[in-house]
Design a protein around this motif. Sequence first.
Motif, PDB file in Angstrom:
ATOM      1  N   ASP A  19      -7.201 -12.604   2.541  1.00 17.30           N
ATOM      2  CA  ASP A  19      -8.460 -12.681   3.292  1.00 17.30           C
ATOM      3  C   ASP A  19      -8.407 -13.777   4.350  1.00 17.30           C
ATOM      4  O   ASP A  19      -8.953 -13.612   5.446  1.00 17.30           O
ATOM      5  CB  ASP A  19      -9.640 -12.910   2.350  1.00 17.30           C
ATOM      6  CG  ASP A  19      -9.999 -11.670   1.538  1.00 17.30           C
ATOM      7  OD1 ASP A  19      -9.681 -10.543   1.995  1.00 17.30           O
ATOM      8  OD2 ASP A  19     -10.583 -11.823   0.454  1.00 17.30           O
ATOM      9  N   ASP A  20      -7.766 -14.904   4.023  1.00 19.51           N
ATOM     10  CA  ASP A  20      -7.621 -15.980   5.004  1.00 19.51           C
ATOM     11  C   ASP A  20      -6.856 -15.491   6.230  1.00 19.51           C
ATOM     12  O   ASP A  20      -7.295 -15.666   7.367  1.00 19.51           O
ATOM     13  CB  ASP A  20      -6.874 -17.188   4.411  1.00 19.51           C
ATOM     14  CG  ASP A  20      -7.627 -17.897   3.304  1.00 19.51           C
ATOM     15  OD1 ASP A  20      -8.875 -17.817   3.275  1.00 19.51           O
ATOM     16  OD2 ASP A  20      -6.965 -18.531   2.467  1.00 19.51           O
ATOM     17  N   VAL A  24      -8.103 -14.985  10.169  1.00 15.29           N
ATOM     18  CA  VAL A  24      -7.492 -15.743  11.259  1.00 15.29           C
ATOM     19  C   VAL A  24      -6.815 -14.824  12.274  1.00 15.29           C
ATOM     20  O   VAL A  24      -6.891 -15.052  13.475  1.00 15.29           O
ATOM     21  CB  VAL A  24      -6.477 -16.776  10.703  1.00 15.29           C
ATOM     22  CG1 VAL A  24      -5.692 -17.431  11.813  1.00 15.29           C
ATOM     23  CG2 VAL A  24      -7.184 -17.827   9.869  1.00 15.29           C
ATOM     24  N   ALA A  25      -6.170 -13.775  11.795  1.00 16.78           N
ATOM     25  CA  ALA A  25      -5.410 -12.870  12.668  1.00 16.78           C
ATOM     26  C   ALA A  25      -6.227 -11.679  13.164  1.00 16.78           C
ATOM     27  O   ALA A  25      -5.701 -10.837  13.890  1.00 16.78           O
ATOM     28  CB  ALA A  25      -4.170 -12.370  11.936  1.00 16.78           C
ATOM     29  N   SER A  26      -7.485 -11.601  12.776  1.00 16.13           N
ATOM     30  CA  SER A  26      -8.355 -10.477  13.180  1.00 16.13           C
ATOM     31  C   SER A  26      -7.740  -9.129  12.803  1.00 16.13           C
ATOM     32  O   SER A  26      -7.619  -8.219  13.621  1.00 16.13           O
ATOM     33  CB  SER A  26      -8.655 -10.521  14.675  1.00 16.13           C
ATOM     34  OG  SER A  26      -9.319 -11.711  15.011  1.00 16.13           O
ATOM     35  N   VAL A  27      -7.324  -9.036  11.548  1.00 15.07           N
ATOM     36  CA  VAL A  27      -6.742  -7.813  10.998  1.00 15.07           C
ATOM     37  C   VAL A  27      -7.586  -7.427   9.792  1.00 15.07           C
ATOM     38  O   VAL A  27      -8.028  -8.287   9.037  1.00 15.07           O
ATOM     39  CB  VAL A  27      -5.280  -8.059  10.543  1.00 15.07           C
ATOM     40  CG1 VAL A  27      -4.681  -6.815   9.918  1.00 15.07           C
ATOM     41  CG2 VAL A  27      -4.440  -8.553  11.698  1.00 15.07           C
ATOM     42  N   SER A  28      -7.819  -6.150   9.602  1.00 15.96           N
ATOM     43  CA  SER A  28      -8.611  -5.752   8.443  1.00 15.96           C
ATOM     44  C   SER A  28      -7.835  -6.072   7.170  1.00 15.96           C
ATOM     45  O   SER A  28      -6.607  -5.946   7.134  1.00 15.96           O
ATOM     46  CB  SER A  28      -8.958  -4.262   8.488  1.00 15.96           C
ATOM     47  OG  SER A  28      -7.837  -3.480   8.162  1.00 15.96           O
ATOM     48  N   LEU A  32      -3.839  -5.261   6.333  1.00 14.38           N
ATOM     49  CA  LEU A  32      -2.932  -6.353   5.983  1.00 14.38           C
ATOM     50  C   LEU A  32      -2.282  -6.109   4.622  1.00 14.38           C
ATOM     51  O   LEU A  32      -1.083  -6.314   4.448  1.00 14.38           O
ATOM     52  CB  LEU A  32      -3.676  -7.688   5.998  1.00 14.38           C
ATOM     53  CG  LEU A  32      -2.827  -8.924   5.743  1.00 14.38           C
ATOM     54  CD1 LEU A  32      -1.702  -9.045   6.765  1.00 14.38           C
ATOM     55  CD2 LEU A  32      -3.699 -10.162   5.761  1.00 14.38           C
ATOM     56  N   SER A  33      -3.049  -5.625   3.671  1.00 17.33           N
ATOM     57  CA  SER A  33      -2.517  -5.320   2.346  1.00 17.33           C
ATOM     58  C   SER A  33      -1.421  -4.266   2.432  1.00 17.33           C
ATOM     59  O   SER A  33      -0.372  -4.389   1.791  1.00 17.33           O
ATOM     60  CB  SER A  33      -3.640  -4.835   1.426  1.00 17.33           C
ATOM     61  OG  SER A  33      -3.125  -4.447   0.182  1.00 17.33           O
TER      62      SER A  33
END
Length: 79
Positions: A19-20, A24-28, A32-33
């Motif tokens: 989540d962090d 920070v990277a503006s990715v869902s 990301l998972s």
Amino acid sequence: MSQGEHILGLMVAHGWSQDDLASVASVSPSALSQIINNRRKAQLGTLCRIAGAFGVSVVELEDKPRKLKKGRAKWNTKA
């Protein structure tokens, strides 16, 4: 190492959760998972944002160098 392994290693080194990094990277978080678990490759824009969040180059997140396709490149020599 895969993209996901590189990213996970950087997350651990920075003490960041998914989540962090997603924030920070503006990715869902779900995208990301999938990237971290090697279910999908990150698109270039996403990879750039993730690399920027860690202060590393995109190349450092690549799993292996990309090969150029061999083919019949034709140069336009007619002016």
